[in-house]
Write a protein that holds these residues in place. Structure first.
Motif, PDB file in Angstrom:
ATOM      1  N   GLY A 126      -5.826 142.214  16.675  1.00 53.61           N
ATOM      2  CA  GLY A 126      -6.428 143.535  16.644  1.00 53.61           C
ATOM      3  C   GLY A 126      -6.780 144.049  18.026  1.00 53.61           C
ATOM      4  O   GLY A 126      -6.602 145.244  18.319  1.00 53.61           O
ATOM      5  N   LEU A 127      -7.272 143.167  18.881  1.00 51.04           N
ATOM      6  CA  LEU A 127      -7.605 143.558  20.252  1.00 51.04           C
ATOM      7  C   LEU A 127      -6.368 144.029  21.009  1.00 51.04           C
ATOM      8  O   LEU A 127      -6.438 145.008  21.769  1.00 51.04           O
ATOM      9  CB  LEU A 127      -8.249 142.384  20.993  1.00 51.04           C
ATOM     10  CG  LEU A 127      -9.766 142.292  20.967  1.00 51.04           C
ATOM     11  CD1 LEU A 127     -10.228 141.004  21.655  1.00 51.04           C
ATOM     12  CD2 LEU A 127     -10.411 143.510  21.633  1.00 51.04           C
ATOM     13  N   ARG A 128      -5.254 143.353  20.814  1.00 48.24           N
ATOM     14  CA  ARG A 128      -4.026 143.744  21.508  1.00 48.24           C
ATOM     15  C   ARG A 128      -3.614 145.162  21.123  1.00 48.24           C
ATOM     16  O   ARG A 128      -3.286 145.981  21.986  1.00 48.24           O
ATOM     17  CB  ARG A 128      -2.906 142.761  21.184  1.00 48.24           C
ATOM     18  CG  ARG A 128      -3.099 141.371  21.787  1.00 48.24           C
ATOM     19  CD  ARG A 128      -2.020 140.406  21.309  1.00 48.24           C
ATOM     20  NE  ARG A 128      -0.699 140.854  21.729  1.00 48.24           N
ATOM     21  CZ  ARG A 128       0.433 140.275  21.322  1.00 48.24           C
ATOM     22  NH1 ARG A 128       0.382 139.240  20.484  1.00 48.24           N
ATOM     23  NH2 ARG A 128       1.597 140.724  21.745  1.00 48.24           N
ATOM     24  N   VAL A 129      -3.662 145.449  19.830  1.00 48.36           N
ATOM     25  CA  VAL A 129      -3.297 146.798  19.383  1.00 48.36           C
ATOM     26  C   VAL A 129      -4.302 147.826  19.892  1.00 48.36           C
ATOM     27  O   VAL A 129      -3.927 148.909  20.356  1.00 48.36           O
ATOM     28  CB  VAL A 129      -3.211 146.834  17.843  1.00 48.36           C
ATOM     29  CG1 VAL A 129      -2.927 148.254  17.363  1.00 48.36           C
ATOM     30  CG2 VAL A 129      -2.140 145.889  17.336  1.00 48.36           C
ATOM     31  N   ALA A 130      -5.595 147.480  19.818  1.00 50.32           N
ATOM     32  CA  ALA A 130      -6.638 148.413  20.241  1.00 50.32           C
ATOM     33  C   ALA A 130      -6.544 148.715  21.732  1.00 50.32           C
ATOM     34  O   ALA A 130      -6.695 149.879  22.154  1.00 50.32           O
ATOM     35  CB  ALA A 130      -8.015 147.849  19.902  1.00 50.32           C
ATOM     36  N   VAL A 131      -6.298 147.705  22.550  1.00 47.71           N
ATOM     37  CA  VAL A 131      -6.222 147.909  24.001  1.00 47.71           C
ATOM     38  C   VAL A 131      -5.027 148.779  24.372  1.00 47.71           C
ATOM     39  O   VAL A 131      -5.144 149.735  25.151  1.00 47.71           O
ATOM     40  CB  VAL A 131      -6.157 146.548  24.726  1.00 47.71           C
ATOM     41  CG1 VAL A 131      -5.780 146.746  26.192  1.00 47.71           C
ATOM     42  CG2 VAL A 131      -7.490 145.822  24.630  1.00 47.71           C
ATOM     43  N   VAL A 132      -3.870 148.458  23.818  1.00 47.64           N
ATOM     44  CA  VAL A 132      -2.664 149.220  24.149  1.00 47.64           C
ATOM     45  C   VAL A 132      -2.796 150.671  23.688  1.00 47.64           C
ATOM     46  O   VAL A 132      -2.438 151.610  24.417  1.00 47.64           O
ATOM     47  CB  VAL A 132      -1.422 148.555  23.520  1.00 47.64           C
ATOM     48  CG1 VAL A 132      -0.195 149.449  23.700  1.00 47.64           C
ATOM     49  CG2 VAL A 132      -1.163 147.201  24.168  1.00 47.64           C
ATOM     50  N   LEU A 166       2.788 153.494  35.723  1.00 47.67           N
ATOM     51  CA  LEU A 166       1.552 152.724  35.873  1.00 47.67           C
ATOM     52  C   LEU A 166       0.846 152.553  34.528  1.00 47.67           C
ATOM     53  O   LEU A 166       0.309 151.483  34.230  1.00 47.67           O
ATOM     54  CB  LEU A 166       0.619 153.407  36.873  1.00 47.67           C
ATOM     55  CG  LEU A 166       0.996 153.297  38.343  1.00 47.67           C
ATOM     56  CD1 LEU A 166       0.067 154.149  39.203  1.00 47.67           C
ATOM     57  CD2 LEU A 166       0.939 151.832  38.803  1.00 47.67           C
ATOM     58  N   ALA A 167       0.851 153.593  33.714  1.00 46.15           N
ATOM     59  CA  ALA A 167       0.235 153.496  32.392  1.00 46.15           C
ATOM     60  C   ALA A 167       0.976 152.488  31.521  1.00 46.15           C
ATOM     61  O   ALA A 167       0.360 151.658  30.835  1.00 46.15           O
ATOM     62  CB  ALA A 167       0.207 154.877  31.722  1.00 46.15           C
ATOM     63  N   ALA A 178      -0.458 148.737  30.229  1.00 45.36           N
ATOM     64  CA  ALA A 178      -0.442 148.296  28.832  1.00 45.36           C
ATOM     65  C   ALA A 178       0.257 146.946  28.685  1.00 45.36           C
ATOM     66  O   ALA A 178      -0.219 146.062  27.959  1.00 45.36           O
ATOM     67  CB  ALA A 178       0.238 149.345  27.961  1.00 45.36           C
ATOM     68  N   LEU A 179       1.366 146.779  29.386  1.00 44.90           N
ATOM     69  CA  LEU A 179       2.104 145.505  29.297  1.00 44.90           C
ATOM     70  C   LEU A 179       1.302 144.348  29.883  1.00 44.90           C
ATOM     71  O   LEU A 179       1.256 143.254  29.309  1.00 44.90           O
ATOM     72  CB  LEU A 179       3.441 145.645  30.020  1.00 44.90           C
ATOM     73  CG  LEU A 179       4.460 146.593  29.385  1.00 44.90           C
ATOM     74  CD1 LEU A 179       5.690 146.740  30.282  1.00 44.90           C
ATOM     75  CD2 LEU A 179       4.870 146.101  28.003  1.00 44.90           C
ATOM     76  N   ALA A 236      -0.183 141.088  27.850  1.00 43.70           N
ATOM     77  CA  ALA A 236       0.161 139.729  28.269  1.00 43.70           C
ATOM     78  C   ALA A 236      -1.091 138.893  28.521  1.00 43.70           C
ATOM     79  O   ALA A 236      -1.149 137.709  28.141  1.00 43.70           O
ATOM     80  CB  ALA A 236       1.028 139.776  29.529  1.00 43.70           C
ATOM     81  N   LEU A 237      -2.112 139.482  29.137  1.00 38.57           N
ATOM     82  CA  LEU A 237      -3.362 138.753  29.382  1.00 38.57           C
ATOM     83  C   LEU A 237      -4.054 138.379  28.081  1.00 38.57           C
ATOM     84  O   LEU A 237      -4.629 137.284  27.963  1.00 38.57           O
ATOM     85  CB  LEU A 237      -4.291 139.612  30.251  1.00 38.57           C
ATOM     86  CG  LEU A 237      -3.858 139.829  31.698  1.00 38.57           C
ATOM     87  CD1 LEU A 237      -4.817 140.786  32.405  1.00 38.57           C
ATOM     88  CD2 LEU A 237      -3.790 138.495  32.449  1.00 38.57           C
ATOM     89  N   LEU A 238      -4.003 139.261  27.103  1.00 35.66           N
ATOM     90  CA  LEU A 238      -4.623 138.956  25.808  1.00 35.66           C
ATOM     91  C   LEU A 238      -3.856 137.856  25.077  1.00 35.66           C
ATOM     92  O   LEU A 238      -4.465 137.039  24.378  1.00 35.66           O
ATOM     93  CB  LEU A 238      -4.688 140.221  24.951  1.00 35.66           C
ATOM     94  CG  LEU A 238      -5.722 141.256  25.400  1.00 35.66           C
ATOM     95  CD1 LEU A 238      -5.570 142.544  24.604  1.00 35.66           C
ATOM     96  CD2 LEU A 238      -7.136 140.700  25.250  1.00 35.66           C
TER      97      LEU A 238
END
Length: 246
Positions: free
Chosen positions: A172-178, A217-218, A222-223, A227-229
């Motif tokens: 969920g965090l990955r989707v929310a952050v992106v 940059l945007a 996101a990428l 990757a960090l998550l």
């Protein structure tokens, strides 16, 4: 343009036009990409916009995560709360971003608060549902065995349910952050912050390089964040790696 967003960047009659660099053939001819312009404007235009974009995203996701975690824990304990929380977050998620800005501006003005309230609202549905599903993913036999060992409700939550909820929560965090990184670009309609600001200014002048670089940059942000998550999820769930290698 009239209405609450009449003071936004696209509606200003005299916008601040960035310096595209006189004397450069690449800039004068408005070629697709001018590396000289990027190097000349990195510290003054692009880097500050990138930092602001990261700040907008981090604040929104952090606040949204805390609110969603509290709501999911309450719903996990009191199931009657699931429908109200779920309905509210779903309604906010269905409102288009520009419409939500329009609704908030009369209350909070053309401020960072307006942007953050909107961005936080869009994270709630994704994070709340994923955290709740993660909490409910613990096998019934495992929970029964834990209670049989004398663990209290709080101990079961901290030692079993929350750790097992990590994969769903991180998804969920990955989707929310992106998605927040993407939505924060639109925030430049309200405030002159983030990567959307140089994009919108360049759109008014049809300056290819600034549009291309700010957009890249945007996308890159996101990428990298995703990757960090992924790496964080692997570090927080070592049992998943052990299961795959077994």
């Amino acid at each position: 343009m009239t209405g609450p967003l009449a003071g936004g960047w696209l509606a200003q009659s005299e916008p601040v036009i960035p310096d595209f660099g006189e004397g450069s053939d690449c800039v004068v001819e408005n070629r697709l990409f001018c590396p000289d312009w990027v190097s000349d404007n990195w510290s003054d235009v692009l880097q500050p916009a990138l930092v602001e974009h990261i700040e907008l995203t981090l604040i929104a996701v952090a606040v949204g995560f805390v609110l969603s975690l509290v709501a999911a824990l309450l719903t996990h304990r009191y199931r009657l709360l699931e429908r109200p929380f779920g309905t509210f977050s779903a309604i906010v998620y269905t409102i288009p971003s520009l419409a939500l800005f329009q609704l908030l501006v009369p209350v909070t003005g053309l401020t960072v608060t307006t942007v953050e309230v909107a961005l936080v609202g869009y994270t709630l549905l994704i994070l709340y549902r994923n955290i709740l599903e993660g909490l409910r993913s613990a096998p019934p036999e495992v929970l029964e065995a834990a209670r049989g060992m004398g663990l209290t409700r709080a101990q079961v939550l901290w030692r079993i349910e929350l750790p097992l909820a990590v994969p769903a929560t991180m998804a969920g965090l990955r989707v929310a952050v992106v998605s927040t990184i993407a939505l924060a670009t639109v925030a430049a309609l309200v405030i002159p912050k983030g990567l959307g600001y140089p994009i919108f200014l360049a759109l008014r002048e049809a300056f290819n390089t600034e549009i291309l670089v700010a957009g890249a940059l945007a996308v890159g942000l996101a990428l990298v964040a995703d990757a960090l998550l992924v790496l964080a999820e692997r570090a927080l769930t070592p049992w998943s790696r052990a299961r795959r290698t077994a």
